[in-house]
Design an enzyme around this catalytic site. Sequence first.
Site, PDB file in Angstrom:
ATOM      1  N   LYS A  48      10.289  30.413  53.333  1.00  0.00           N
ATOM      2  CA  LYS A  48      10.987  29.338  52.609  1.00  0.00           C
ATOM      3  C   LYS A  48      11.361  29.882  51.255  1.00  0.00           C
ATOM      4  O   LYS A  48      10.683  30.741  50.702  1.00  0.00           O
ATOM      5  CB  LYS A  48      10.069  28.131  52.442  1.00  0.00           C
ATOM      6  CG  LYS A  48      10.762  26.872  51.982  1.00  0.00           C
ATOM      7  CD  LYS A  48      11.585  26.259  53.097  1.00  0.00           C
ATOM      8  CE  LYS A  48      11.295  24.821  53.319  1.00  0.00           C
ATOM      9  NZ  LYS A  48      11.502  24.335  54.655  1.00  0.00           N
TER      10      LYS A  48
HETATM   11  N1  GLU Z   1      14.641  23.337  56.415  1.00  0.00           N
HETATM   12  C1  GLU Z   1      14.320  22.956  57.749  1.00  0.00           C
HETATM   13  C2  GLU Z   1      12.827  22.771  57.937  1.00  0.00           C
HETATM   14  O1  GLU Z   1      12.121  22.580  56.995  1.00  0.00           O
HETATM   15  C3  GLU Z   1      14.922  23.873  58.796  1.00  0.00           C
HETATM   16  C4  GLU Z   1      14.536  25.287  58.725  1.00  0.00           C
HETATM   17  C5  GLU Z   1      15.362  26.171  59.650  1.00  0.00           C
HETATM   18  O2  GLU Z   1      16.149  25.651  60.415  1.00  0.00           O
HETATM   19  O3  GLU Z   1      15.181  27.380  59.566  1.00  0.00           O
HETATM   20  O4  GLU Z   1      12.327  22.736  59.031  1.00  0.00           O
END
Ligand code: GLU
Length: 435
Positions: free
Chosen positions: A123
């Site tokens: 992230k």
């Molecule tokens: N931001 C989204 C989550 O927290 C999607 C992450 C992604 O698709 O890689 O799951």
Amino acid sequence: MSSDQSSVSSGSASDDAASQAESARATARKQLERAATELDLDRNAVERLRHPAKIQEVNVPVERDDGSVDVFTGYRAQHDSVRGPYKGGLRYSPHVTKEECVGLSMWMTWKCALMDLPFGGAKGGVRVNPKELSTDENERLTRRFAHELRNVIGPMQDIPAPDMGTDSQTMAWIMDAYSMENGETEPGVVTGKPEVIGGSPGRAAAPGRSVAIITREALDHYDQSLDSASIAIQGFGSVGGHAARLLDEWGASIVAISDVNGAVFDPSGLPVHEIPLHEDEPEAVAGFDGPTVSELSNEELLELDVDVVIPAAIGNVLTERNAGEVQADLIVEGANGPTTSVADGIFREREIPVIPDILANAGGVTVSYFEWLQDINRRSWSHERVNDELETEMLGAWDHVRSEVEERDVSWRTGAYVVALSRVAEAHRHRGLWP
Ligand code: GLU
């Protein structure tokens, strides 16, 4: 700009949450310890999983429209890649910190493992209020951020996606910057792109769709029909907005929704299809009016006497301060990390089931996986196929978690962690520790 995870991304609710927050890293570590005890997991495995593998920290200079330059700090935390390339969103928010990225990257590792996707967890984000950037400034920031991350991202290395404060346009700029620097078009470097450049049908609605599917299954598990269920949803973005509309279509009564400016409540059910989604018209919820509609705060929404409450906006909204006041019979986490560990304990004592984020909103990353498959195979899927396969994956994950919950007599969170953690730990056991 719309946001993938939230339509309550700034203002009093988030300022308040940020100021008294338990860090996402602290929450994620406590959850890991709890599940590790349940699994009787080897101490060495837990020690490895408590730490991210790598954190890239960058300072991103951006020329403002008036010619001045501001520097914004950005991060990419890569937690674990034992099962495949790192995967997870990028958020633009004034509350982004290194600790937050680490905690959120740990949740992505568990989420991908729970869904049995061949990905690890990451992230990142930039500490910036995207509402204070013009479109041109946002583009310059995004392209330079992509450039600073060029050595750590890639379709087989780490694949970003939208999150709070970012959207398909952000992903398009990152894809373009990466492709230009590499000399070849590489759609698989990010997911959540516009469809015309390799995005997947159904990706934008997928987190909300999975929240709706899991809410439907959870109600069924507790012998309650969707038709008679009243539901309050915090946030009307890609998670809350799409979940609200689907649950309404399936017969539930959505009695309250909210955005950054506050909530609207109608005990007889809101016409959620008439209220614009955050991605179409930001901040349209609080102004919605009707003969039996009243206004509430975001905090009051969480304490409504409803069958289900779905926090689908920001983290840390269910805390020790309000967990005793929640009157819902079921909580489904649409946002990442909406419940602090103390609040989680209070809900356990009060026997209010909490269906965790890593299961409920996993539709987003699951359709990201479908998008990545389409990109690397240069072959697109129909919207119907995406939705059918998402339904199958969500039901499979739900069944796995439910069996753990029933066999071990644990909370839904611990059940989900047991499934995810055992897969990650087993992969580590087989691959071993090098050198
Ligand atoms: N931001 C989204 C989550 O927290 C999607 C992450 C992604 O698709 O890689 O799951």
